[in-house]
Design a protein around this motif. Structure first.
Motif, mmCIF file in Angstrom:
data_model
loop_
_atom_site.group_PDB
_atom_site.id
_atom_site.type_symbol
_atom_site.label_atom_id
_atom_site.label_comp_id
_atom_site.label_asym_id
_atom_site.label_seq_id
_atom_site.Cartn_x
_atom_site.Cartn_y
_atom_site.Cartn_z
ATOM 1 N N ILE A 1 0.957 -1.149 -0.287
ATOM 2 C CA ILE A 1 -0.129 0.060 -0.151
ATOM 3 C C ILE A 1 1.048 1.039 0.390
ATOM 4 N N PRO A 2 0.429 1.988 -0.785
ATOM 5 C CA PRO A 2 1.475 3.224 -0.889
ATOM 6 C C PRO A 2 1.169 3.937 0.975
ATOM 7 N N THR A 3 1.995 4.906 0.999
ATOM 8 C CA THR A 3 1.946 5.019 2.306
ATOM 9 C C THR A 3 1.292 6.603 2.600
ATOM 10 N N ASN A 4 0.707 6.948 1.396
ATOM 11 C CA ASN A 4 0.139 8.182 1.293
ATOM 12 C C ASN A 4 -1.595 7.852 1.098
ATOM 13 N N GLN A 5 -1.648 6.707 0.929
ATOM 14 C CA GLN A 5 -3.164 5.557 0.773
ATOM 15 C C GLN A 5 -3.971 6.145 2.191
ATOM 16 N N THR A 6 -3.908 6.864 3.295
ATOM 17 C CA THR A 6 -4.696 7.066 4.223
ATOM 18 C C THR A 6 -5.562 5.961 4.493
ATOM 19 N N VAL A 7 -7.020 5.715 3.882
ATOM 20 C CA VAL A 7 -7.769 4.717 4.307
ATOM 21 C C VAL A 7 -7.344 3.716 3.135
ATOM 22 N N LEU A 8 -6.804 3.110 2.802
ATOM 23 C CA LEU A 8 -6.567 2.539 2.246
ATOM 24 C C LEU A 8 -5.602 1.179 3.776
ATOM 25 N N LEU A 9 -5.070 2.177 4.167
ATOM 26 C CA LEU A 9 -4.480 1.473 5.362
ATOM 27 C C LEU A 9 -4.631 1.482 6.505
ATOM 28 N N LEU A 10 -5.767 2.739 6.452
ATOM 29 C CA LEU A 10 -7.559 1.747 7.584
ATOM 30 C C LEU A 10 -7.570 0.941 7.188
ATOM 31 N N ILE A 11 -8.303 0.317 6.439
ATOM 32 C CA ILE A 11 -9.191 -0.245 5.849
ATOM 33 C C ILE A 11 -8.528 -1.618 6.158
ATOM 34 N N VAL A 12 -6.733 -1.934 5.367
ATOM 35 C CA VAL A 12 -5.710 -2.715 5.462
ATOM 36 C C VAL A 12 -5.496 -3.365 7.473
ATOM 37 N N SER A 13 -5.934 -2.633 8.291
ATOM 38 C CA SER A 13 -5.944 -2.615 9.728
ATOM 39 C C SER A 13 -7.406 -3.252 9.862
ATOM 40 N N MET A 14 -8.496 -2.773 9.266
ATOM 41 C CA MET A 14 -9.668 -3.293 9.635
ATOM 42 C C MET A 14 -9.830 -5.103 9.550
ATOM 43 N N ILE A 15 -9.281 -4.913 8.188
ATOM 44 C CA ILE A 15 -9.336 -6.006 7.910
ATOM 45 C C ILE A 15 -8.403 -7.329 8.412
ATOM 46 N N LEU A 16 -7.155 -6.611 9.075
ATOM 47 C CA LEU A 16 -6.266 -7.812 9.889
ATOM 48 C C LEU A 16 -6.736 -7.533 11.434
ATOM 49 N N TRP A 17 -7.741 -6.439 12.156
ATOM 50 C CA TRP A 17 -7.896 -6.602 13.285
ATOM 51 C C TRP A 17 -9.556 -8.435 12.945
ATOM 52 N N LEU A 18 -10.226 -7.470 12.020
ATOM 53 C CA LEU A 18 -11.125 -8.411 11.771
ATOM 54 C C LEU A 18 -10.004 -10.284 11.467
ATOM 55 N N ALA A 19 -9.351 -10.340 11.115
ATOM 56 C CA ALA A 19 -9.131 -11.356 10.908
ATOM 57 C C ALA A 19 -9.100 -12.185 12.041
ATOM 58 N N ILE A 20 -8.356 -11.318 13.226
ATOM 59 C CA ILE A 20 -7.706 -11.378 14.686
ATOM 60 C C ILE A 20 -9.112 -12.073 15.497
ATOM 61 N N TYR A 21 -9.752 -11.586 14.967
ATOM 62 C CA TYR A 21 -11.750 -11.674 15.195
ATOM 63 C C TYR A 21 -12.037 -12.626 15.394
ATOM 64 N N THR A 22 -11.966 -13.347 14.028
ATOM 65 C CA THR A 22 -12.503 -15.245 13.531
ATOM 66 C C THR A 22 -11.636 -16.061 13.879
ATOM 67 N N THR A 23 -9.948 -15.799 14.165
ATOM 68 C CA THR A 23 -9.741 -16.650 14.480
ATOM 69 C C THR A 23 -9.602 -16.636 15.940
#
Length: 342
Positions: free
Chosen positions: A250-272
Motif C-alpha cells: 500500500i502506498p504510504t499516502n493512501q491513508t484510507v486504504l491503510l485503515l481498511i487493511v488495519s480493519m481487515i487484520l483486526w477482523l482476521a484476529i477476531y475470526t481466529t
C-alpha cells in the motif's frame, strides 16, 4: 439442490474464516512459509492447498458420519481412547493459549490506533460472545458475511500492486532450500483450529455433496487469496524487513486504504479467536450441561486477565510448543481413510 450448494458454500467460507487468521491476512505467514523460497513458493502453496482440502473433507466426513459434537469425538476415532485423552488436554491448552494470543492481538491493534489496550480486548470479547450465543449457526453465518469482504479487499490490493510492479524481486532468503517441508509444516500449524471448528458441524450436514462442495469452495478461495498475497510479495524489494508485509503493498499516502487493511487484520484476529473459543465451548459443553452463551461468557472472563502478559511474548513462547503436536495429528488424519480397519 440450491439449498445444499448454499450450505456447502457456507461450510467452505467457514473453513476459510478459520484458516485466514491475522498471520495469514497480514502476509507474514505466507512470507515465512512460502514466499521466502522464491519462485518455488507456488509449488509449496499447491502442496499446502491440497493437504488443506483433504484434511477439511476428512474431518467433515467423520463429523457427519459419526455425528460428532466436538474435537474429542474425532480424536477418539483417530487415536483411540488412551491417546485421545492426552491429546485432548494438549489441544485444549493450545486453543486456550491461541485465544489469549488473539485477544491480546486485538488489544495491541487498538494500541496502534492510539486507543486503550483493554478497549481492544473488550470489544473483541463482546463480539465473540454475541456470535457464540447463537451456536454453530452464528459462526457459519458470520463467516458467510465477513469472508467475501476480506477476500475481495485482499485480492484488489494484490492486483493493484502487481499491475504497478510487474517484475519479480529477489534474491529470496530461502531460495536454496526445498519448499515442501515448509508447506507441510504450515498445514500442520493450522490443523488444530480446523479440527476444533469442523468437528462441531456434523449435525448440520445433510449430504456428502455439501462436504465436497465446501471443501472445493474453501480451497478455491484460500488458493486465490494465498496466491495473490504470494505473487504480490514476490515483487516487494526486501519484504523480509516488514513486520506486516501486507502494508508493503500500500502506498504510504493512501491513508484510507491503510485503515481498511488495519480493519481487515483486526477482523482476521477476531475470526481466529472466535473459531478457537467456539471449539473450546463445545468441548466444555460435552462435560458441563450449560448453554453456549453461559460457557462462552465464563471462558472469555477467564481468558481476559492472561492477555496482559503481552502479545509478542505469548507468540514467542507458545506457538513453537505445538508444532510437533499439530504435525502428528495431521499425519494421522491424512492416513485415516486408508486404514483397512476403518
Amino acid at each position: 439442490m440450491q439449498k445444499k450448494m448454499w450450505n456447502g458454500l457456507k461450510i467452505g467460507l467457514t473453513i476459510m474464516g478459520t484458516t485466514i487468521g491475522a498471520g495469514f491476512a497480514s502476509g507474514r505467514e505466507i512470507w515465512e512459509f512460502f514466499t521466502s523460497y522464491g519462485r518455488q513458493s507456488i509449488f509449496g502453496l499447491l502442496i499446502a492447498l491440497t493437504l488443506f482440502s483433504l484434511s477439511s473433507i476428512f474431518i467433515l466426513w467423520m463429523s457427519w458420519r459419526h455425528q460428532t459434537e466436538n474435537y474429542y469425538d474425532i480424536l477418539v476415532l483417530l487415536l483411540g481412547n488412551t491417546l485421545s485423552r492426552l491429546f485432548d488436554t494438549l489441544i485444549f491448552l493450545y486453543l486456550v493459549s491461541g485465544s489469549i494470543i488473539m485477544l491480546a492481538g486485538s488489544g495491541a491493534t487498538f494500541v496502534q490506533w492510539n486507543l486503550p489496550f483493554i478497549l481492544g480486548v473488550g470489544i473483541v470479547s463482546i463480539a465473540i460472545w454475541l456470535v457464540l450465543i447463537k451456536g454453530v449457526r452464528g459462526l457459519i453465518n458470520l463467516n458467510s458475511i465477513l469472508m467475501p469482504i476480506k477476500t475481495v479487499i485482499i485480492l484488489a490490493i494484490g492486483l493493484l500492486y502487481i499491475s504497478r510492479n510487474p517484475s519479480l524481486s529477489g534474491p529470496f532468503t530461502r531460495h536454496y532450500l526445498e519448499v515442501w517441508p515448509s508447506a507441510i509444516t504450515y498445514v500442520a500449524f493450522n490443523m488444530i483450529s480446523l479440527l476444533g471448528v469442523l468437528s462441531t458441524m456434523g449435525k448440520r450436514i445433510e449430504t456428502k455433496g455439501e462436504i465436497i462442495f465446501g471443501g472445493i469452495t474453501s480451497i478455491i478461495g484460500l488458493g486465490l487469496v494465498a496466491m495473490m498475497i504470494n505473487l504480490s510479495l514476490l515483487r516487494v524489494p526486501h519484504v523480509e524487513q516488514y513486520d506486516i508485509p501486507l502494508f508493503a503493498l500500500i502506498p504510504t499516502n493512501q491513508t484510507v486504504l491503510l485503515l481498511i487493511v488495519s480493519m481487515i487484520l483486526w477482523l482476521a484476529i477476531y475470526t481466529t479467536a472466535l473459531s478457537n473459543i467456539h471449539a473450546l465451548v463445545y468441548r466444555i459443553q460435552n462435560k458441563i450441561n450449560l448453554s453456549t452463551g453461559k460457557i462462552s461468557f465464563g471462558l472469555i472472563l477467564f481468558i481476559i486477565p492472561f492477555t496482559f502478559i503481552g502479545f509478542a511474548n505469548l507468540v514467542k513462547v507458545l506457538y513453537p510448543l505445538y508444532g510437533v503436536l499439530n504435525l502428528y495429528v495431521l499425519s494421522i488424519l491424512i492416513l485415516y481413510p486408508f486404514q483397512k480397519t476403518r
